[in-house]
Every structure is written in structure tokens, then in C-alpha cells.
Design an enzyme around this catalytic site. Structure first.
Site, PDB file in Angstrom:
ATOM      1  CD  GLU A  43      -0.194   1.355   3.207  1.00 47.51           C
ATOM      2  OE1 GLU A  43      -0.445   2.370   2.525  1.00 47.51           O
ATOM      3  OE2 GLU A  43       0.187   1.407   4.385  1.00 47.51           O
ATOM      4  NE  ARG A  56      -4.338  -6.607  12.405  1.00 44.24           N
ATOM      5  CZ  ARG A  56      -3.871  -7.850  12.500  1.00 44.24           C
ATOM      6  NH1 ARG A  56      -2.956  -8.158  13.414  1.00 44.24           N
ATOM      7  NH2 ARG A  56      -4.301  -8.790  11.685  1.00 44.24           N
ATOM      8  CB  CYS A 100       9.234  -3.571  -2.629  1.00 44.25           C
ATOM      9  SG  CYS A 100      10.233  -2.254  -3.386  1.00 44.25           S
ATOM     10  CG  HIS A 142      10.821  -5.167  -6.453  1.00 45.34           C
ATOM     11  ND1 HIS A 142       9.797  -4.760  -5.629  1.00 45.34           N
ATOM     12  CD2 HIS A 142      10.868  -6.513  -6.357  1.00 45.34           C
ATOM     13  CE1 HIS A 142       9.247  -5.838  -5.064  1.00 45.34           C
ATOM     14  NE2 HIS A 142       9.892  -6.898  -5.497  1.00 45.34           N
ATOM     15  CG  ASP A 179       8.707  -9.861  -4.368  1.00 45.88           C
ATOM     16  OD1 ASP A 179       8.446  -9.080  -3.444  1.00 45.88           O
ATOM     17  OD2 ASP A 179       8.830  -9.515  -5.552  1.00 45.88           O
TER      18      ASP A 179
END
Length: 273
Positions: free
Chosen positions: A49, A75, A80, A117, A132
């Protein structure tokens, strides 16, 4: 390294409380089966997110304690450079031999992509395995063994690592889907999703990338993007559009305002801001 209490809470967060018990008793096996199980569970529990970045306008803090607070205690999710860093720390504490790796998200597109990434490499039984949990797209629902040309079936999809030059691997995916998770045009049956570099890197090598990809003018700073795997599909949000996929069926819901967005984030992704 995470504390024993942090390990317990993290594994509970991803629905793997039984693994916490095995770790506590010294019976948790650091094998391919465990790595794949934890990877899939994480993908189904902790969202990719960028709502946090979009709303705060700040570069995410990637210190372990800050990540633990955000992803486990509060939470929420992350991108990444957050998700794979904390998951790597969990794996290391559990006893896995892990290290970060530089990656390029390709998704079948032509042309050379920049390094964009962070992934994870684990050494198990003398072989490099790629895991991943930090990519909001069509990633493998488990760990992959980096063996040139070895097609591997994971959740009705097939992945084939192919060795490139200068320490790079290409991860090709074969899909049965008529459309990919991003609603691009129907993909060819086989396409390259990711490129993975074996070169040794350290946390500090990702600091500039974390800053760069959270600046104004980037997707992650300018838009609210949320993705979460489910056991039979996928959920996503792009700004005020919610997309739900289950068992091959797709439903799109337009979210009228911030109140509807907040309800969708809570109901579908377990996130309350």
C-alpha cells in the site's frame, strides 16, 4: 534480529501462529516448504500500500522497529522497501540464511527498466531461492529456486528463472489468465515479470531508492495504491476504485468519497488510518 515476542506477534499477524510455537520449541525447519508457506501467508495478510506515503507526503522510515510498529502493531502495509525488509528480518531471526537483492519490475514490457524493487534471496540446501512479499502485482505465491530453465508450478501459474548476463536472472511467468492483475491487455502466455540480481548488496543500497520512489511525481507518492492477494484471487485499490477478483470473477466498485474509501480499506485490507 527480532525479539522472541516480535517473532510471535509477526507470525500471528500473517496467520502463522503454529510456526511461532515451532520456533519457540526449536522445531521450525528452515526449508523450502516453510519459506513458501510464510511467503504466501504474508502476501495474503499484509497489503502492498502507498496510502501512507500519499497522505503523509513523507519518505517511509525503514528502521526495523518503525517497520514493525507500522506493519504489525498498527496493521498497515507498505511498499517493497518496507515489506521485504521486515520479512527478511523475520526470516533471518527464524534461522534462514537470507540477504536482500536488487530487482527490476518488468511485467512483460519492452525496454530496459531501472532498478526499482527490493527482493529476498535465501540459501537453502546450497541453492538460491527467491522470495517476494513486497510487490503489488503478479508475484509468485511462494519461493522460487533459481535454476536456469527450471519451470516451477505455484498456485496454477508456472514460473521459469532464466540466467542472464552479469549476475542477473529473468523470472518468466506463464499464466492461464486472460488479463493480468493490472488490467493490461491480455498478456502473451509467457512474459518476463521480474529481473533479479545476485550481486551482494546491503540495506544502505536501498536508501536512495526508498527516497526516490516516494517523491512527488512518482506513482507511489501521487496515488493511493493497495494490493492484497487472497486465497482465491486478489483485491486492489487505485485511488477511489476498488477491484475484487475471486475464482476468476472480477467486480469493480467506484468509491464515492473518503468515507467509502475508509470503509473499503478497513473491510477488505484490515487497515484503519
Amino acid at each position: 534480529m527480532l525479539t522472541a515476542d516480535q517473532v510471535k506477534r509477526y507470525l500471528e499477524r500473517i496467520g502463522c501462529a503454529a510456526d511461532a510455537d515451532r520456533f519457540g520449541s526449536g522445531a521450525l525447519a528452515c526449508d523450502m516448504e516453510t519459506l513458501s508457506r510464510l511467503t504466501f501467508a504474508h502476501q495474503c495478510a499484509v497489503p502492498f500500500e502507498t496510502v501512507s506515503i500519499y497522505r503523509s507526503g513523507k519518505v517511509p522510515c525503514v528502521e526495523v522497529d518503525a517497520l514493525f510498529d507500522k506493519l504489525v502493531t498498527r496493521r498497515l502495509g507498505g511498499f517493497c522497501f518496507e515489506l521485504n525488509k521486515l520479512f527478511e528480518e523475520l526470516l533471518r531471526t527464524l534461522g534462514f540464511d537470507v540477504r536482500p537483492c536488487l530487482c527490476r519490475a518488468v511485467r512483460g514490457r519492452d525496454g530496459r527498466m531501472p532498478i526499482n524493487h527490493r527482493g529476498i534471496l535465501a540459501l537453502i540446501d546450497g541453492a538460491e531461492r527467491f522470495a517476494d512479499v513486497g510487490f503489488g502485482g503478479p508475484m509468485a505465491a511462494g519461493a522460487l529456486t533459481l535454476v536456469d530453465g527450471a519451470e516451477q508450478a505455484i498456485n496454477d501459474e508456472h514460473y521459469t528463472p532464466r540466467r542472464g548476463g552479469d549476475g542477473w536472472w529473468r523470472i518468466d511467468r506463464v499464466t492461464r489468465s486472460s488479463f493480468d492483475l493490472f488490467d493490461d491487455a491480455a498478456p502473451v502466455r509467457r512474459q518476463t515479470e521480474l529481473e533479479v540480481c545476485e550481486a551482494a548488496v546491503e540495506d544502505i543500497d536501498f536508501d536512495a531508492l526508498n527516497v526516490a520512489f516516494s517523491q512527488p511525481g512518482t506513482l507511489f507518492r501521487d496515488h493511493m495504491v493497495v494490493n492484497l492477494r487472497t486465497t482465491c484471487g486478489h483485491k486492489s485499490i487505485m485511488d477511489y476504485k476498488l477491484t475484487l477478483r475471486e475464482n476468476g470473477h472480477k467486480r469493480v466498485v467506484e468509491l464515492a468519497d473518503d468515507a467509502e474509501l475508509a470503509r473499503a480499506l478497513d473491510e477488505h485490507f484490515g487497515m484503519v488510518f
